[in-house]
Design a protein around this motif. Sequence first.
Motif, PDB file in Angstrom:
ATOM      1  N   LYS A 648       0.820  -1.222   0.000  1.00 30.08           N
ATOM      2  CA  LYS A 648       0.000   0.000   0.000  1.00 30.08           C
ATOM      3  C   LYS A 648       0.850   1.267   0.000  1.00 30.08           C
ATOM      4  O   LYS A 648       0.530   2.248  -0.679  1.00 30.08           O
ATOM      5  N   VAL A 649       1.954   1.222   0.758  1.00 22.11           N
ATOM      6  CA  VAL A 649       2.765   2.433   0.883  1.00 22.11           C
ATOM      7  C   VAL A 649       3.981   2.423  -0.040  1.00 22.11           C
ATOM      8  O   VAL A 649       4.762   3.374  -0.032  1.00 22.11           O
ATOM      9  N   THR A 650       4.129   1.375  -0.831  1.00 24.17           N
ATOM     10  CA  THR A 650       5.250   1.312  -1.768  1.00 24.17           C
ATOM     11  C   THR A 650       4.792   1.198  -3.214  1.00 24.17           C
ATOM     12  O   THR A 650       5.600   1.372  -4.126  1.00 24.17           O
ATOM     13  N   GLY A 651       3.503   0.904  -3.435  1.00 23.85           N
ATOM     14  CA  GLY A 651       2.949   0.811  -4.780  1.00 23.85           C
ATOM     15  C   GLY A 651       2.157   2.059  -5.132  1.00 23.85           C
ATOM     16  O   GLY A 651       2.700   3.017  -5.704  1.00 23.85           O
ATOM     17  N   PRO A 652       0.884   2.114  -4.781  1.00 24.15           N
ATOM     18  CA  PRO A 652       0.082   3.278  -5.163  1.00 24.15           C
ATOM     19  C   PRO A 652       0.472   4.573  -4.453  1.00 24.15           C
ATOM     20  O   PRO A 652       0.369   5.655  -5.039  1.00 24.15           O
TER      21      PRO A 652
END
Length: 982
Positions: A648-652
């Motif tokens: 969640k915090v490294t992709g979008p």
Amino acid sequence: MKVTNYTYIIICAFLFNTFELHATEPPFSKYKNDDWVNQQLEQLTLEEKIAQLMMITVYPKQNDASKDAILKKIESYKPGGILIMQGTPCKTATWINQFQEASETPLLVAVDGEWGPAMRIDSTIIYPYAQTLGAIQDTTFIYQMGRDYAYQLKLLGIHMNFAPVADINTNPNNPVINFRSFGEDKENVAIKSWMVAKGMQDAGVIPVAKHFPGHGDTQTDSHKTLPLVPHSKKRIDTVESYPFRYLAEKGISGIMSGHLNVPSLDESGKTSSLSKKVINEYLKTEIGFKGFVVTDAITMKGVQAAPGKAEFEAINAGNDMVEFVPDLEKAISSIVGAISKNQISEKEINEKCRTILALKRWVGLNEYKPTIIKDLTYRLNSPYFEVTNRKLIKGSFTVLVNNDALPVQDLEKTKIATLMIGSGQYTAFQKMLAKYTEVDHFRISKNATEKEWVNLRQKLENYSQIIAGIDGIHRYSSQKYGTTEIQRKAVSDLVEENKTTFVFFGNAYALKHFENIHHAKALILAHQDNKLTQELAAQLIFGAFDANGKLPITIDQRFKLNDGHEVKKNSCFSYTIPEEAKINSKRLYRQIDSIAELGISEKAYPGCQVLVAKNGQVIFHKCYGYQTYDSILEVTQENIYDWASVTKVTGPLPVIMKLVDEKKINIDAKFSDYWPDFKGSNKENLKFREILAHQARLASWIPFWSTTLDKNGKLDKQVFSDHPSEKFCVRVSEKMYMNVDFKKEMFDTIRTSKLENRHRYLYSGLSFYLYPDIIENMTGQPYEDYLKETFFKPLGAYTVTHNAYLHFPLKQIIPTENDDFFRMDKLHGFVHDEGAAMMGGISGNAGLFGNTNDLAKLFQMYLQKGYFGGRRYISEKTIDEFTRIQYAENKNRRGLGFDKPLIDNNKNNLKDAYPAVSASRSSFGHSGYTGTFAWADPENGLLYIFMSNRVHPTRENPKLYELNIRTAIHQAIYDSFEKKAF
């Protein structure tokens, strides 16, 4: 004034040439009339006084018979000192203890430790050679090295070091000094020599500079013959003797006389070490040196005098001590006979003996205590000594060519090959390069055929950049420093293609044999070839630290004295040891090891991995256990993990932040402005900010797969198939494919889902299913392509990907769960999260895979406020906004996407804390269901990554949480650096 850089060296040189210098009394001089000295002198017979001026040689690597022979010499003749040659630490120290016990007058113990004790004692830290140190601009590191020498020598029971080499190597073909000299510039040599000497002297060890009056411009080796120094006295005064004059003025304790023929100082041709004109008249009277003078080894061929006579002539010339005496009886007898013939007076012997005893008093031999053997090798290799060594090596790197090639950046645009020219092995240099970005490795041995090189060169044509290390270079000049024709050809061919960065691991003089290397894209002179130098050179290439070394010699017309380009660091990772970040490694390792191993023994996970970075320095990265409980494949740093919700915090999220910077997203606007499908639904007015902060009343999760079950609990065959087709093209697992149309039903299910009744914190992953489509619509690129091109590849995080099974061999990927309710398969390379799997593995809520090092790069970029490796990815303002608590008034700890510490975290005990109690309020991160965790603390400059597959073989294993493993390790890290390491 504090000596810190080369500018100060120039200032010192100016002052030295402007004013007449006066020699300073060395520190031991104050003890010449000490009570202990007087008492010892009174007790000695004439023969024993003469013996005090003799130093014999011992070889602790030899057997007990050799030791017994030395003990007999000590008991019979009572020499003043011993010179330690080869040996192991513990055996050497044990022998020294035994020799001291046998000696009525404590022995002065010496060693030739030009690059530290390691020059003679194995299993100790090897510091750089003098030529390497000559390139360093910050001499405080060299002073600290001198202190390190002293601490190590004292641990061994050694009091005197025959170092530094103060010769000025003005002759590139010098067969014996060469790399042992700080270089050809007299001011640089003088200052560097003093820094080493002062470091040792300040720490209580006797430095002895050598080889007076200067061995730097000779064609022959004094070990083998008598070298000629053909220069005029004026030249000797202003060049060769310059460093020795400077050292005498500063108050160095000792100077070693060299075996040289210097006609301008003694026209008789007598060996300088045996010449009164050189020692008494020139060194002691004209220069005014007030310290201790010892000969070079009296057995060397340059002495040109017989045993016994040589020792007498050395003492008569003005030396206080003779080194490497082969026959004590003959040496003592010769001097006794000379006294009887009035060739030398007993008063002179007494004065010299007093000097030796004063040295012994100064080093504390009046209160002699045996060396402690326990843990000696460990203490000699203290990581604090390695910190000094690292600083020296980094400071020595000399960038001789840089055509906008360093540091290497724009990683997304380059296809890189690494090449070792002269090695048949996969080297530490290449392994470290691979930590920074994706590279392919090649090598060619020194003895390769031209056909082998032609074949390799064809392979290298496919790469846009080559990073080549040149190794296998010899220290001395014979046979072109050991370089081979194929090495030189390989370099020449690569230079012509103008895409190679070279690192030269070896003696700087050897560069003259590579005729066109000055036309390279970049050239770094690393001076030496060892594991640590290779690792640090690789780090320099990518910008981990500054480079400001300057050539200490002239190589040829291409590379001249003081050449060297400055290269500035770019805020990428460096890889080091905890002590460089002022953290005690023993404490850190002990605490993390115990907790990580507890998790394995309690079967919280089969294996795990921990990475710690402090202020941009990776100081800890260790693997524990195995990939699975069958204990077949060990966990390695190269392993690929399913990141789960860390996605969640490294992709979008990084894309959203970038789009905020570009003013394409307003986080205070309605989410439906970016996802129109929400318009007309109960979610039409939800704010983007509320959704990212888990404050928008969205349901926590939806088990999409279970909505496809029929009344018999079987998966709907209209949704899933065991083989692919045009319709069933969404791959969910190895043998399961989903109907592509069901993705819309998933979005519809999110659209129609109920909202919570009131605004409160409720973690929800639903919006993260939508972000890939939102991002594709806004960027005009496929979501994963945009992620990789905009973030992962430029960061060098090349292992980060969805659907790891498509990109990596399965043995590299850590398996997760044995799914026995949905996919009925062992999940290995396929995303663990069911919802993300139904998105074809490409989702915003889960689905990213990657190794630990690459996850650390992403989080370090956040920690550095959006900047990493010379590039700004996200503005500082946006990072600050996304990482702050948004709705503290609702007791919601979350940032925007990021997790934060519990509101009252510092009031909790370790068991109830999240994350560690000591984590600052500004810290942020995220955890993953599979057992992953990433947390950054800007206030403390700390990054912590924990990787495990705690869901293997089943998610019904809560022990990771029950044992509080991740938080306990996190707190242990804080505990380790909150205590003083020094």
